[in-house]
Scaffold this motif. Structure first.
Motif: not given
Lengths: 143, 143
Positions: B65-68, B70-92
């Motif tokens: 709602i805030l983004i909608f 404020s009109g300010r788009p947001a990004d998580t800048n998450l790495t594009g390495n899918v394997l890294l993201v999947a392992i990180a999620g599992l660990l967290v």
């Protein structure tokens, strides 16, 4: 009543995470990068969040929650394997991607496919955690 | 912009802390993202399922709602390495449930009541995260 408090708390949590920049993994990994170009923002977020919570803990004395029930008891200062190993695993994942559970949920609407993958494997990790906890418990009593 | 980051961090942190205070004083519960979501996932929080779902929904919807507006788009800048993201999620996911808390539960709610477990856990996961970031920087020459 309880649901209303939940909605209010979740809304404030989401707004705070977004405004503070904690849904941006660059800022989280920047905070963890103590030997590089360190970004102190996360320390301000933590400090800022601790202040009202410290007041809230003070207010719990001799009172009951507004929606009834009781306040959580002070946990025993027990440093078992689960606490240590859990924190290590969590920290590793947190450093790897720059997301922890709160921001992972808060960024669902703008986190893209990567955010969804993180959430999915995080939920998977939460499903296997009870089994791992039992294993660690049994080792602790045996050792 | 970077000079203003800590102010936004502080403001966002104060709002997060107010959310945690509402959850504690209202419902008598610890506002920990991993505990609230984990209890839904593994069924241990069945009795409080509805209020947990409201919390998660509010946490997801509030930034959208805030983004909608404020009109300010947001990004998580998450790495594009899918394997890294999947392992990180599992660990967290696994780590926060085994260690019984994350940045919001052990960090914000634990430290603010000077809980030894919260303080020890927070020191460990920040250290583990920092080691991970140092390792990542060394291996990949950046993130």
């Amino acid at each position: 009543m309880r649901n209303l408090f939940s909605i209010l708390a979740g809304t404030l949590f989401g707004i705070g995470l977004y405004l503070s920049g904690m849904t941006n993994t660059d800022k989280v990994q920047g905070f963890l990068d103590f030997f590089g170009s360190w970004d102190p923002t996360l320390a301000f977020v933590m400090g800022g969040a601790i202040l009202p919570m410290a007041v809230a803990w003070g207010l719990t004395r001799n009172r009951e929650p507004l929606a009834g029930g009781s306040f959580p008891a002070r946990p025993e200062p027990k440093f078992d394997r689960k606490l240590v190993i859990g924190a290590i695993l969590f920290g590793m994942g947190w450093g790897l991607a720059g997301l922890c559970p709160g921001p992972a949920l808060a960024s669902l609407s703008f986190g893209g496919t990567g955010g969804l993958i993180f959430l999915a494997t995080m939920v998977l990790g939460m499903m296997i955690a009870p089994k791992m906890s039992r294993l660690l418990d049994s080792k602790e009593t045996a050792g | 912009m970077i000079e203003l980051d800590w102010i936004w961090g502080l403001i966002g942190g104060l709002i997060i802390g107010c959310g945690a205070a509402v959850y504690l004083l209202g419902n008598g519960r610890i506002m920990g993202a991993s505990g609230i979501l984990g209890g839904l996932v593994d069924g241990t929080g069945r009795n409080l399922r509805v209020e947990r779902m409201f919390f998660v929904a509010a946490l997801v919807i509030a930034p959208a709602i805030l983004i909608f507006f404020s009109g300010r788009p947001a990004d998580t800048n998450l790495t594009g390495n899918v394997l890294l993201v999947a392992i990180a999620g599992l660990l967290v996911g696994a780590g926060t449930r085994i260690g019984n808390g994350c940045t919001s539960g052990h960090g914000v709610c634990g430290i603010s009541r000077l809980s030894p477990r919260g303080i020890v856990s927070t020191l460990i996961y920040i250290f583990a995260g920092a080691m991970m970031v140092v390792g990542l920087r060394a291996i990949m020459g950046g993130l």
